[in-house]
Design an enzyme around this catalytic site. Structure first.
Site, PDB file in Angstrom:
ATOM      1  N   HIS A  19       0.837  -1.204   0.000  1.00  0.00           N
ATOM      2  CA  HIS A  19       0.000   0.000   0.000  1.00  0.00           C
ATOM      3  C   HIS A  19       0.875   1.258   0.000  1.00  0.00           C
ATOM      4  O   HIS A  19       0.556   2.242  -0.656  1.00  0.00           O
ATOM      5  CB  HIS A  19      -0.910   0.009   1.239  1.00  0.00           C
ATOM      6  CG  HIS A  19      -1.907  -1.110   1.240  1.00  0.00           C
ATOM      7  ND1 HIS A  19      -3.261  -0.905   1.108  1.00  0.00           N
ATOM      8  CD2 HIS A  19      -1.750  -2.459   1.346  1.00  0.00           C
ATOM      9  CE1 HIS A  19      -3.893  -2.072   1.134  1.00  0.00           C
ATOM     10  NE2 HIS A  19      -2.985  -3.033   1.287  1.00  0.00           N
ATOM     11  N   ASP A 121      -5.883   5.706   1.895  1.00  0.00           N
ATOM     12  CA  ASP A 121      -6.016   4.330   1.443  1.00  0.00           C
ATOM     13  C   ASP A 121      -7.484   3.878   1.571  1.00  0.00           C
ATOM     14  O   ASP A 121      -8.158   4.209   2.554  1.00  0.00           O
ATOM     15  CB  ASP A 121      -5.131   3.429   2.310  1.00  0.00           C
ATOM     16  CG  ASP A 121      -4.924   2.076   1.667  1.00  0.00           C
ATOM     17  OD1 ASP A 121      -3.789   1.778   1.290  1.00  0.00           O
ATOM     18  OD2 ASP A 121      -5.919   1.315   1.514  1.00  0.00           O
ATOM     19  N   ALA A 356      14.400  -8.530  -2.997  1.00  0.00           N
ATOM     20  CA  ALA A 356      14.976  -8.230  -4.318  1.00  0.00           C
ATOM     21  C   ALA A 356      14.499  -6.873  -4.827  1.00  0.00           C
ATOM     22  O   ALA A 356      13.439  -6.403  -4.422  1.00  0.00           O
ATOM     23  CB  ALA A 356      14.544  -9.309  -5.306  1.00  0.00           C
ATOM     24  N   ASN A 377       0.286  -5.377  -6.861  1.00  0.00           N
ATOM     25  CA  ASN A 377       1.495  -4.696  -7.354  1.00  0.00           C
ATOM     26  C   ASN A 377       2.369  -5.654  -8.142  1.00  0.00           C
ATOM     27  O   ASN A 377       2.869  -5.330  -9.219  1.00  0.00           O
ATOM     28  CB  ASN A 377       2.307  -4.119  -6.190  1.00  0.00           C
ATOM     29  CG  ASN A 377       1.567  -3.017  -5.472  1.00  0.00           C
ATOM     30  OD1 ASN A 377       1.392  -1.935  -6.004  1.00  0.00           O
ATOM     31  ND2 ASN A 377       1.092  -3.305  -4.264  1.00  0.00           N
ATOM     32  N   GLU A 381       3.408  -5.308 -12.017  1.00  0.00           N
ATOM     33  CA  GLU A 381       4.823  -5.204 -12.394  1.00  0.00           C
ATOM     34  C   GLU A 381       5.172  -6.291 -13.417  1.00  0.00           C
ATOM     35  O   GLU A 381       5.942  -6.068 -14.351  1.00  0.00           O
ATOM     36  CB  GLU A 381       5.702  -5.304 -11.138  1.00  0.00           C
ATOM     37  CG  GLU A 381       5.583  -4.052 -10.257  1.00  0.00           C
ATOM     38  CD  GLU A 381       5.972  -4.262  -8.791  1.00  0.00           C
ATOM     39  OE1 GLU A 381       6.602  -5.287  -8.470  1.00  0.00           O
ATOM     40  OE2 GLU A 381       5.637  -3.396  -7.960  1.00  0.00           O
ATOM     41  N   ASP A 397      -7.176 -10.103  -2.061  1.00  0.00           N
ATOM     42  CA  ASP A 397      -7.437  -9.914  -3.494  1.00  0.00           C
ATOM     43  C   ASP A 397      -6.735 -10.938  -4.376  1.00  0.00           C
ATOM     44  O   ASP A 397      -7.020 -11.045  -5.565  1.00  0.00           O
ATOM     45  CB  ASP A 397      -6.980  -8.513  -3.912  1.00  0.00           C
ATOM     46  CG  ASP A 397      -5.486  -8.278  -3.679  1.00  0.00           C
ATOM     47  OD1 ASP A 397      -4.942  -8.852  -2.718  1.00  0.00           O
ATOM     48  OD2 ASP A 397      -4.859  -7.529  -4.454  1.00  0.00           O
TER      49      ASP A 397
HETATM   50  N1  UDP Z   1       8.740  -6.386  -3.543  1.00  0.00           N
HETATM   51  C1  UDP Z   1      10.068  -6.024  -3.708  1.00  0.00           C
HETATM   52  N2  UDP Z   1      11.028  -6.967  -3.458  1.00  0.00           N
HETATM   53  C2  UDP Z   1      10.745  -8.231  -3.064  1.00  0.00           C
HETATM   54  C3  UDP Z   1       9.376  -8.591  -2.913  1.00  0.00           C
HETATM   55  C4  UDP Z   1       8.405  -7.643  -3.189  1.00  0.00           C
HETATM   56  O1  UDP Z   1      10.384  -4.887  -4.067  1.00  0.00           O
HETATM   57  O2  UDP Z   1      11.671  -8.991  -2.842  1.00  0.00           O
HETATM   58  C5  UDP Z   1       7.710  -5.362  -3.806  1.00  0.00           C
HETATM   59  C6  UDP Z   1       7.023  -5.640  -5.111  1.00  0.00           C
HETATM   60  O3  UDP Z   1       7.738  -5.026  -6.168  1.00  0.00           O
HETATM   61  C7  UDP Z   1       5.635  -5.052  -4.882  1.00  0.00           C
HETATM   62  C8  UDP Z   1       5.448  -5.115  -3.374  1.00  0.00           C
HETATM   63  O4  UDP Z   1       6.718  -5.393  -2.806  1.00  0.00           O
HETATM   64  O5  UDP Z   1       5.596  -3.713  -5.322  1.00  0.00           O
HETATM   65  C9  UDP Z   1       4.495  -6.211  -2.945  1.00  0.00           C
HETATM   66  O6  UDP Z   1       3.203  -5.817  -3.215  1.00  0.00           O
HETATM   67  P1  UDP Z   1       2.074  -6.843  -3.653  1.00  0.00           P
HETATM   68  O7  UDP Z   1       0.814  -6.070  -3.843  1.00  0.00           O
HETATM   69  O8  UDP Z   1       2.519  -7.636  -4.817  1.00  0.00           O
HETATM   70  O9  UDP Z   1       1.964  -7.860  -2.453  1.00  0.00           O
HETATM   71  P2  UDP Z   1       1.779  -7.705  -0.858  1.00  0.00           P
HETATM   72  O10 UDP Z   1       3.139  -7.532  -0.306  1.00  0.00           O
HETATM   73  O11 UDP Z   1       0.888  -6.520  -0.620  1.00  0.00           O
HETATM   74  O12 UDP Z   1       1.156  -8.995  -0.462  1.00  0.00           O
END
Ligand code: UDP
Length: 485
Positions: A19, A121, A356, A377, A381, A397
């Protein structure tokens, strides 16, 4: 000297990586449009961000503020449990803290204007009560897909029709009462919290109330695009005065930064420190040969699940880059212990990192597929990078997103509700070898649509301009009130 008429926007994200990151992207984009930005985090997350990201370098024009989340300082805040507790506590502790912050912002003369509006949010709807006390408009930003939000709008109907709640039985039963998704969703594709014993379940009820409260805002921002979710965005328009579909925000922000030759990097750890060494490792791999594996920032997995995944990955004989956050595995087992249970006790084709630079990883030419939990996200991506997916959703979701990926957009396989080494192996081979061309074709097509949306004449750019103008007109009406008052 006081700058009149410059909009001052307060950004209030829900305190989780998935978020905060899109909200930061949005704040950065609006700051490029000349707006003043006050970005509000919980104190705990503010310290984490300071530790992992050079925020003053990256966001020189932002004012960062933090407020307590109401939990004791020694609370672990370890992800899912904390998030659930936060749902309950936010009205009690966070709301008065937000009120105090708005009082102090209103009294602050320099360097900022009084706040023009708040972008909060879409699961922090209590914020509108506070904003209304200060006569500040609220625009909600819901960080989910339009398909998922449309599904959330039908939770009450699903209960009335006897479809929800349910437990782990008859999961392939089609769900027919959500217009536009009649031939898409099955029980197993509904949000994870629908699998519960009774309709009074607090999480289910929380999302019903929050979703309906969204309509109190003056508009709704979505991190999606007409080119891909147009039908659902139009349907959502029946609940809102204005819907601004301005995604994919990470790509839009990068394009704007490129045009303005800003030094800002495309991705940042935010709550974790990124391990950039993996990019070098990827450089040594052939094109489209590596599977990227990551389950986002929140979910936890058991040692048994990790072991099944590990065997499936190793048996597929593909190279893989796997993010194992320090808090991913529940219980005492570490990835080192789990590796020992594997035949050779070490990885020959795999690399494990704790966090990462995901956006850069997905855009790397060596990446040929993404085994993901289907957070929105991560899905966006992957779409932008044209990388097909194996989806293994766990909650919220993610179940809906993964169904869209496999059934509507046809850019991946859905592995939900299974965790078996032979299935993992089979799907990795299907994605990276057998169905590669077909999958790449659809993934490339979707990537093109996503990129079209952020071109100057693309739908997201047009919608962003409308959002900018609407916020400016709030600002000029505020200025008029101040002058006439
Ligand atoms: N992310 C990252 N590095 C990692 C794992 C995740 O930068 O090793 C980032 C990813 O690019 C995304 C966010 O963390 O923007 C995760 O958001 P997402 O909505 O996919 O999942 P959530 O963490 O909310 O379950």
């Amino acid at each position: 000297m006081e700058k009149t008429g410059v909009p001052h926007v307060i950004f209030l994200p829900f305190p989780a990586q998935g978020h905060i990151k899109p909200m930061l992207n949005l704040a950065e984009i609006l700051s490029h449009a000349g707006f003043q930005a006050t970005f509000v985090n919980t104190e705990h997350n503010h310290h984490r961000i300071l530790h992992n990201t050079d925020i003053h370098d990256r966001f020189p024009k932002f004012q960062f503020k933090s407020i307590p989340d109401g939990f004791p300082s020694d609370h672990l805040r370890s992800d899912l449990l904390y998030i659930r507790d936060f749902f309950r506590s936010c009205r009690v502790a966070f709301k008065p803290a937000l009120r105090e912050l708005l009082i102090s912002l209103k009294e602050e003369k320099e360097p900022c204007q009084p706040p023009t509006c708040m972008i909060a949010d879409g699961i922090m709807c209590f914020a509108i009560d506070v904003a209304e006390e200060f006569e500040i408009s609220t625009i909600f930003f819901r960080t989910f897909s339009a398909h998922c939000l449309w599904t959330y709008f039908h939770l009450s109907k699903l209960i009335e029709e006897g479809e929800v709640p349910f437990q782990d039985e008859n999961l392939d039963k089609p769900i027919l009462c959500i217009p536009g998704l009649e031939n898409v969703l099955r029980r197993r594709d509904l949000p994870g919290f629908c699998r519960t014993e009774n309709a009074d379940d607090p999480i289910l009820q929380f999302f019903i109330k929050e979703t309906s409260a969204l309509t109190r805002g003056t508009g709704l921002i979505l991190n999606t695009m007409n080119e891909i979710e147009g039908l659902m965005i139009t349907r959502l328009g029946s609940f809102f005065n204005k819907v601004y579909a301005i995604g994919p925000l990470h790509a839009l922000k990068s394009r704007i930064n490129e045009n303005s030759s800003s030094s800002s990097t495309s991705s940042d750890g935010i709550l974790w420190k990124e391990d950039k060494k993996c990019l070098k490792w990827l450089d040594s791999k052939p094109s489209r040969s590596v599977l990227y594996v990551s389950f986002g920032s929140l979910i936890n997995l058991s040692g048994e699940q990790i072991l099944e995944l590990l065997h499936g990955l190793v048996n597929s004989e593909k190279s893989f880059l796997w993010v194992i956050r320090p808090d991913l595995i529940v219980g005492d087992a570490t990835i080192g212990d789990i590796l020992k249970e594997q035949e050779t006790g070490r990885l020959e084709r795999g690399l494990i990192v704790s966090w990462a630079p995901q956006e850069e990883v997905l855009l790397h030419p060596a990446i040929g597929g993404f085994l993901t939990h289907s957070g929105w996200n991560s899905t966006l991506e992957s779409i932008v990078a044209g990388v097909p997916m194996i989806c293994w959703p766990q909650m919220a979701d993610q179940q809906v997103n993964s169904r869209c990926v496999s059934e509507i957009w046809k850019i991946g396989f859905d592995m939900k509700d299974t965790c078996d080494r032979s299935i993992v192996e089979k799907l990795v081979r299907e994605l990276m070898d057998n169905n590669r061309e077909e999958m790449m074709e659809s993934a490339n097509k979707l990537a093109r649509l996503a990129r079209d949306s952020i071109e100057e004449d693309g739908s997201s750019c047009i919608n962003l301009e409308k959002l900018i103008q609407d916020i400016k007109s709030m600002s000029s009406s505020l200025t008029q009130v101040h002058i006439s008052g």
